[in-house]
Design a protein around this motif. Structure first.
Motif, PDB file in Angstrom:
ATOM      1  N   ALA A   4      38.071   3.994  -7.150  1.00 29.61           N
ATOM      2  CA  ALA A   4      37.715   4.356  -8.431  1.00 29.61           C
ATOM      3  C   ALA A   4      36.480   5.140  -8.438  1.00 29.61           C
ATOM      4  CB  ALA A   4      37.447   3.066  -9.132  1.00 29.61           C
ATOM      5  N   LEU A   5      35.704   5.100  -7.428  1.00 29.74           N
ATOM      6  CA  LEU A   5      34.401   5.856  -7.543  1.00 29.74           C
ATOM      7  C   LEU A   5      33.872   6.051  -6.192  1.00 29.74           C
ATOM      8  CD1 LEU A   5      31.925   7.380  -9.219  1.00 29.74           C
ATOM      9  CD2 LEU A   5      30.932   4.997  -9.181  1.00 29.74           C
ATOM     10  N   CYS A   6      33.723   7.402  -5.815  1.00 28.55           N
ATOM     11  CA  CYS A   6      32.922   7.865  -4.624  1.00 28.55           C
ATOM     12  C   CYS A   6      31.417   8.323  -5.147  1.00 28.55           C
ATOM     13  CB  CYS A   6      33.699   8.749  -3.943  1.00 28.55           C
ATOM     14  SG  CYS A   6      35.219   8.281  -3.285  1.00 28.55           S
ATOM     15  N   ARG A   7      30.720   7.481  -4.654  1.00 30.26           N
ATOM     16  CA  ARG A   7      29.054   7.801  -5.459  1.00 30.26           C
ATOM     17  C   ARG A   7      27.987   8.075  -3.965  1.00 30.26           C
ATOM     18  NH1 ARG A   7      26.157   7.450 -10.240  1.00 30.26           N
ATOM     19  NH2 ARG A   7      23.809   6.919  -9.768  1.00 30.26           N
ATOM     20  N   ILE A   8      27.192   9.163  -4.230  1.00 28.01           N
ATOM     21  CA  ILE A   8      26.176   9.426  -3.347  1.00 28.01           C
ATOM     22  C   ILE A   8      24.832   8.940  -4.032  1.00 28.01           C
ATOM     23  CG2 ILE A   8      24.909  10.860  -1.835  1.00 28.01           C
ATOM     24  CD1 ILE A   8      27.521  12.681  -1.683  1.00 28.01           C
ATOM     25  N   LEU A  32      29.548  -0.188   0.880  1.00 31.14           N
ATOM     26  CA  LEU A  32      28.490   0.434   1.155  1.00 31.14           C
ATOM     27  C   LEU A  32      28.413   1.162   2.646  1.00 31.14           C
ATOM     28  CD1 LEU A  32      24.547  -0.861   0.377  1.00 31.14           C
ATOM     29  CD2 LEU A  32      25.271   0.741   2.415  1.00 31.14           C
ATOM     30  N   VAL A  33      28.336   2.395   2.944  1.00 31.11           N
ATOM     31  CA  VAL A  33      28.502   3.044   4.240  1.00 31.11           C
ATOM     32  C   VAL A  33      27.243   3.526   4.495  1.00 31.11           C
ATOM     33  CG1 VAL A  33      29.750   4.592   5.498  1.00 31.11           C
ATOM     34  CG2 VAL A  33      30.965   3.343   3.487  1.00 31.11           C
ATOM     35  N   ASN A  34      26.655   3.041   5.512  1.00 28.66           N
ATOM     36  CA  ASN A  34      25.186   3.093   6.000  1.00 28.66           C
ATOM     37  C   ASN A  34      25.162   2.526   7.418  1.00 28.66           C
ATOM     38  OD1 ASN A  34      22.329   2.243   6.238  1.00 28.66           O
ATOM     39  ND2 ASN A  34      22.230   4.128   4.985  1.00 28.66           N
ATOM     40  N   ASP A  35      24.805   3.366   8.426  1.00 26.76           N
ATOM     41  CA  ASP A  35      24.655   2.707   9.783  1.00 26.76           C
ATOM     42  C   ASP A  35      23.569   1.778   9.888  1.00 26.76           C
ATOM     43  OD1 ASP A  35      26.904   4.309  10.826  1.00 26.76           O
ATOM     44  OD2 ASP A  35      25.606   5.676  11.546  1.00 26.76           O
ATOM     45  N   ILE A  62      29.375   4.272   9.655  1.00 33.26           N
ATOM     46  CA  ILE A  62      30.150   5.635   9.348  1.00 33.26           C
ATOM     47  C   ILE A  62      31.389   5.512   9.856  1.00 33.26           C
ATOM     48  CG2 ILE A  62      30.103   8.055   9.418  1.00 33.26           C
ATOM     49  CD1 ILE A  62      27.015   7.953   8.910  1.00 33.26           C
ATOM     50  N   ALA A  63      31.250   5.237  11.453  1.00 37.18           N
ATOM     51  CA  ALA A  63      32.507   5.346  12.157  1.00 37.18           C
ATOM     52  C   ALA A  63      33.580   4.231  11.721  1.00 37.18           C
ATOM     53  CB  ALA A  63      32.080   4.878  13.693  1.00 37.18           C
ATOM     54  N   ASP A  85      23.891   9.467   1.388  1.00 36.96           N
ATOM     55  CA  ASP A  85      23.631  10.808   1.718  1.00 36.96           C
ATOM     56  C   ASP A  85      24.783  11.642   1.487  1.00 36.96           C
ATOM     57  OD1 ASP A  85      24.709  10.914   4.473  1.00 36.96           O
ATOM     58  OD2 ASP A  85      23.079   9.363   4.836  1.00 36.96           O
ATOM     59  N   ILE A  86      24.615  12.839   1.577  1.00 39.21           N
ATOM     60  CA  ILE A  86      25.755  13.821   1.495  1.00 39.21           C
ATOM     61  C   ILE A  86      26.598  13.836   2.692  1.00 39.21           C
ATOM     62  CG2 ILE A  86      26.480  16.043   1.167  1.00 39.21           C
ATOM     63  CD1 ILE A  86      23.806  16.249  -0.644  1.00 39.21           C
ATOM     64  N   ALA A  87      26.110  13.979   3.978  1.00 42.30           N
ATOM     65  CA  ALA A  87      26.455  14.031   5.100  1.00 42.30           C
ATOM     66  C   ALA A  87      27.622  13.125   5.557  1.00 42.30           C
ATOM     67  CB  ALA A  87      25.619  14.089   6.285  1.00 42.30           C
ATOM     68  N   THR A  88      27.318  11.798   5.032  1.00 42.87           N
ATOM     69  CA  THR A  88      28.093  10.655   5.098  1.00 42.87           C
ATOM     70  C   THR A  88      29.584  10.938   4.301  1.00 42.87           C
ATOM     71  OG1 THR A  88      26.147   9.186   5.640  1.00 42.87           O
ATOM     72  CG2 THR A  88      28.496   7.931   4.915  1.00 42.87           C
TER      73      THR A  88
END
Length: 158
Positions: A4-8, A32-35, A62-63, A85-88
């Motif tokens: 529904a939402l991809c948010r940075i 929440l994607v964050n190493d 991230i992996a 962050d944008i890179a993720t």
């Protein structure tokens, strides 16, 4: 149900994310994607305190997320994919551009090398270029701090 939402948002989970976006969109799950957070039970517990019990909260490196994003895009739960962050987000989009069609830029705050683009959005020239690449690969990128605010398309972000 697609994501529904991809948010940075560099603050990750906070009231604006949970209440401002989660409630109006009927979010049932936040990923929440964050190493660093994925490796820290202490930080995970802090973020859990900010999320109501009826919203499932998952943490992924991230992996792990690049392997799971296709499945998240096909599951029934209305999901918010959140990165700091944008890179993720670029890495996740490379894993499944179909599920990540819309990318929302929330609060990305000042750091050395960044300049103010909108009141809540600071980007370096390289980050701005990465967003243009993301859009060229099929994502619609826009900045919007709250769902009640007008979305600002990437082309209109200086």
């Amino acid at each position: 149900m697609p994501i529904a939402l991809c948010r940075i948002d560099d603050r990750l989970i906070h009231g604006q994310v949970v209440l401002g976006w989660g409630r109006p969109l009927g979010i049932e799950r936040i990923v929440l994607v964050n190493d660093e957070v994925a490796a820290s039970p202490w930080e995970q517990e802090l973020y859990r305190m900010a999320v109501p019990a009826e919203i499932e909260l998952r943490f992924a490196s991230i992996a792990a997320a690049t392997s799971a994003v296709v499945a998240w895009g096909t599951e029934a739960a209305r999901t918010m994919l959140l990165t700091g962050d944008i890179a993720t987000m670029v890495a996740l989009h490379a894993a499944d551009g179909k599920a990540l069609r819309e990318v929302n830029l929330g609060g990305i705050h000042h750091r050395p090398g960044r300049r103010q683009r909108l009141p809540y959005l600071y980007l370096s020239d390289n980050e701005r270029a990465d967003l243009a690449i993301l859009e060229a690969r099929g994502a619609h990128v826009s900045a919007q701090d709250l769902p009640t605010a007008p979305a600002v398309p990437l082309r209109d972000i200086p």
